[in-house]
Design a protein around this motif. Structure first.
Motif, PDB file in Angstrom:
ATOM      1  N   UNK A  15       7.982   8.634 -11.030  1.00 48.12           N
ATOM      2  CA  UNK A  15       9.401   8.411 -11.314  1.00 48.12           C
ATOM      3  C   UNK A  15      10.290   9.632 -11.109  1.00 48.12           C
ATOM      4  N   UNK A  16       9.764  10.843 -11.364  1.00 44.84           N
ATOM      5  CA  UNK A  16      10.619  12.031 -11.283  1.00 44.84           C
ATOM      6  C   UNK A  16      11.146  12.268  -9.866  1.00 44.84           C
ATOM      7  N   UNK A  74       0.874  -1.184   0.000  1.00 39.92           N
ATOM      8  CA  UNK A  74       0.000   0.000   0.000  1.00 39.92           C
ATOM      9  C   UNK A  74       0.908   1.230   0.000  1.00 39.92           C
ATOM     10  N   UNK A  75       1.431   1.557  -1.183  1.00 41.31           N
ATOM     11  CA  UNK A  75       2.496   2.547  -1.269  1.00 41.31           C
ATOM     12  C   UNK A  75       2.022   3.966  -0.984  1.00 41.31           C
ATOM     13  N   UNK A  76       0.769   4.287  -1.329  1.00 39.34           N
ATOM     14  CA  UNK A  76       0.261   5.620  -1.018  1.00 39.34           C
ATOM     15  C   UNK A  76       0.209   5.840   0.491  1.00 39.34           C
ATOM     16  N   UNK A 127      19.821   7.469   5.008  1.00 38.51           N
ATOM     17  CA  UNK A 127      19.936   7.120   3.587  1.00 38.51           C
ATOM     18  C   UNK A 127      19.058   5.922   3.245  1.00 38.51           C
ATOM     19  N   UNK A 128      19.063   4.937   4.151  1.00 36.61           N
ATOM     20  CA  UNK A 128      18.247   3.745   3.913  1.00 36.61           C
ATOM     21  C   UNK A 128      16.766   4.094   3.906  1.00 36.61           C
ATOM     22  N   UNK A 129      16.360   5.015   4.791  1.00 38.73           N
ATOM     23  CA  UNK A 129      14.962   5.443   4.828  1.00 38.73           C
ATOM     24  C   UNK A 129      14.570   6.178   3.560  1.00 38.73           C
ATOM     25  N   UNK A 130      15.455   7.025   3.057  1.00 35.42           N
ATOM     26  CA  UNK A 130      15.172   7.744   1.807  1.00 35.42           C
ATOM     27  C   UNK A 130      15.115   6.780   0.621  1.00 35.42           C
ATOM     28  N   UNK A 131      15.934   5.736   0.687  1.00 34.81           N
ATOM     29  CA  UNK A 131      15.895   4.727  -0.364  1.00 34.81           C
ATOM     30  C   UNK A 131      14.535   4.037  -0.398  1.00 34.81           C
ATOM     31  N   UNK A 132      13.995   3.731   0.774  1.00 36.93           N
ATOM     32  CA  UNK A 132      12.664   3.138   0.851  1.00 36.93           C
ATOM     33  C   UNK A 132      11.621   4.095   0.280  1.00 36.93           C
ATOM     34  N   UNK A 133      11.754   5.384   0.603  1.00 36.60           N
ATOM     35  CA  UNK A 133      10.828   6.384   0.073  1.00 36.60           C
ATOM     36  C   UNK A 133      10.890   6.410  -1.461  1.00 36.60           C
ATOM     37  N   UNK A 134      12.109   6.421  -2.004  1.00 36.56           N
ATOM     38  CA  UNK A 134      12.266   6.433  -3.453  1.00 36.56           C
ATOM     39  C   UNK A 134      11.668   5.195  -4.107  1.00 36.56           C
ATOM     40  N   UNK A 135      11.855   4.039  -3.470  1.00 41.83           N
ATOM     41  CA  UNK A 135      11.289   2.803  -4.009  1.00 41.83           C
ATOM     42  C   UNK A 135       9.776   2.841  -4.030  1.00 41.83           C
ATOM     43  N   UNK A 136       9.171   3.385  -2.963  1.00 40.57           N
ATOM     44  CA  UNK A 136       7.706   3.474  -2.924  1.00 40.57           C
ATOM     45  C   UNK A 136       7.194   4.479  -3.956  1.00 40.57           C
ATOM     46  N   UNK A 137       7.900   5.591  -4.123  1.00 37.02           N
ATOM     47  CA  UNK A 137       7.506   6.573  -5.134  1.00 37.02           C
ATOM     48  C   UNK A 137       7.534   5.953  -6.530  1.00 37.02           C
TER      49      UNK A 137
END
Length: 558
Positions: free
Chosen positions: A68-69, A30-32, A52-62
């Motif tokens: 994509x942008x 449930x990415x939203x 950094x790991x948390x931001x990576x998770x955010x980017x993956x969900x986005x």
């Protein structure tokens, strides 16, 4: 989706509650909701969300949610920061995935090439699948085959990894290894309809390899195992017929061609089968059957050419690209529900674009147009709301506390005073009652006290309001600016749509051209065969006629 291994290691007792909500939605896909929880945790300065790991998770969900942008910005920022190898490799993987889905295979290939060292365990399967799609020869690809072999039978990537890897092996000339992997895929047919189709494709590939090697018996065996219905049945039946012809088993080729002969003339394999079936009857010494099949083929090709003309009229219709995309699932037969009332008969068009639908160019155009239509619909909605927004702002600025509202506040104050007096009277009256009756009355007094407190609180709040809420002074100009942006975005979106719709029409017309050229070629072959068979029949009649005339003369005594 990305690994959360590094993320989970960073969770501490202070931040685990907020971050746990993010991980829960992430694992539920449930990415939203996950992005909302991430934003909430980030606003609370959650240390894991900021990492950094948390931001990576955010980017993956986005990226998974279709944004994509902003996802690309996060991945590029992580690559520019001093991050761990695990995070950098994950970021490179997600950039490669992003580029692949944006139809930029070279960038995807280069991104995968930047992965050095270990990659998160949870990403290994998806990494190898992506690597086979872009033909990446990185250090991880050498372990693709053993990893795929160890995957569980229910893993959705396993069959596709093996298939893509087998294709890569064929390109490198590793025929034996490719055959082994394709054979392994054929054992997965019973798992699902999707894998049954892939299994048919693998068998057809094995048959093609065997034919190139001159092993017609092996090709025959593979082709007999392919289903006579399904996505690859037409191609398999035609290859089966040609294999039988090469094995000089003409009688066994005819049934496969007869199955194809009953199918839609829009299918290329059917077009070839009609001509080939008539030819086989001629070769086996059945000229009447051959002539009949050629006559039927000529009629079928004439009907097919007329259908192509009808299909051209359909695609030339003004609203077709939009209707075609909005009703796409219905048109290709996946549902019987139209999302938009069609203005033309798509049954005349659909049979001719089945092969085109699987092409990259067509899929990219349809995807882009589909996104543009949704954006256009949203922008049109908000453009219509512009007047309502301005009206709301004008009314908000004109609001004031009129006499009626002040009178309501006064009435509330009077009611509060009455309730307070009534409560005091009840308290005094209770003193004259027995202890048991006092307890019953106490509940009524307590309830009245709560209502009195609530009314007093609301009355005090209303008294403190000098004037109703009014939006900030710059809100009107801000809303106006947004309305201008909406109009500009809408104009730009309409321009993109006007550019892409002709592209879709050209792709479909080019496919129709291929069908027409192929049909005209086969039609010419059938007409030549018909003429040849007619000539042969006339020659036989002429040869038979002199003999009959001589017999007649003898009988007459001439």
């Amino acid at each position: 989706m990305q690994s959360s291994q590094g993320v989970e290691q960073g969770v501490n007792t202070t931040d685990d509650l907020e971050w746990g909500a993010v991980l829960f939605d992430y694992y539920q896909k449930d990415y939203l909701s996950g992005l909302i929880e991430y934003q909430y945790a980030s606003e609370l300065d959650n240390s894991v969300a900021k990492s950094n790991a948390g931001q990576l998770l955010q980017g993956g969900m986005l990226l998974s949610y279709g944004m994509p942008e902003p996802a690309e910005e996060i991945f590029n920022r992580l690559l520019n920061n001093n991050t761990t190898a695990l995070v950098r490799n994950s970021a490179w993987y997600y950039l490669a995935k992003l580029y692949y889905h944006k139809s930029q295979p070279k960038k995807a290939y280069n991104a995968l090439q930047n992965i050095q060292g270990s990659i998160a365990k949870e990403l290994h399967t998806e990494y190898h699948y992506l690597a086979t799609l872009v033909s990446n020869q990185g250090q991880h690809l050498s372990t693709t085959e053993p990893i795929a072999s160890r995957l569980s039978a229910g893993n959705p990537f396993r069959a596709y990894i093996l298939f893509n890897y087998a294709i890569a092996q064929l390109e490198k000339g590793e025929i034996k290894q490719a055959i082994n992997n394709l054979t392994l895929i054929t054992s997965m047919a019973e798992t699902s309809e999707e894998l049954a189709t892939l299994s048919d494709r693998a068998r057809h590939g094995l048959a093609q390899i065997a034919l190139k090697q001159g092993n017609f018996e092996a090709a025959w065996g593979y082709l007999k195992a392919i289903r006579t219905s399904g996505l690859y049945s037409n191609r398999a039946l035609l290859t089966y017929a040609w294999s039988a012809i090469k094995l000089k088993r003409l009688t066994q080729a005819i049934p496969a061609l007869m199955i194809l002969d009953e199918r839609s003339i829009a299918i290329p394999e059917v077009q070839e089968a009609k001509v080939l079936l008539a030819h086989l009857y001629e070769q086996e010494g059945s000229p009447r059957r051959a002539l009949k099949k050629n006559l039927l083929a000529i009629d079928a090709f004439d009907i097919g050419l007329k259908d192509i003309d009808d299909a051209r009229k359909v695609i030339a219709h003004q609203d077709v690209p939009r209707e075609f995309i909005v009703n796409f699932d219905t048109i290709i037969g996946q549902t019987d529900w139209y999302a938009m009332e069609p203005t033309v008969d798509y049954k005349k068009l659909t049979p001719f674009v089945i092969d085109l639908i699987s092409s990259t160019a067509f899929n990219e155009t349809v995807r882009e147009l589909s996104d543009l239509y949704r954006i256009q619909k949203s922008l049109n909605y908000w453009a219509v709301q512009a007047k309502e927004h301005q009206l709301i702002l004008a009314n908000a600025n004109a609001k004031s506390l009129d006499q009626e509202q002040k009178q309501i506040i006064q009435q509330s104050d009077d009611l509060r005073l009455q309730l307070k007096n009534r409560r005091e009277e009840l308290q005094l009256y209770s003193l004259t009652l027995s202890k048991s009756e006092q307890q019953r009355l106490a509940a009524l007094v307590e309830s009245m006290s709560k209502e009195l407190s609530l009314l007093e609180s609301r009355t005090n709040q209303l008294k403190q309001i000098d004037k109703p809420y009014q939006p900030p002074e710059n809100s009107k100009s801000l809303v106006k600016d947004y309305h201008k942006k909406i109009q500009l975005k809408l104009k730009k979106t309409n321009q993109f749509i006007a550019t892409l719709e002709p592209v879709l029409r050209r792709l479909i017309n080019a496919e129709l051209d291929n069908h027409e050229n192929r049909m005209r070629y086969y039609l010419a072959q059938s007409r030549l065969a018909k003429a040849r068979l007619y000539d042969a029949t006339l020659m036989e009649l002429k040869k038979a006629k002199p003999k009959k005339s001589l017999d007649k003369s003898v009988k007459e005594g001439k």
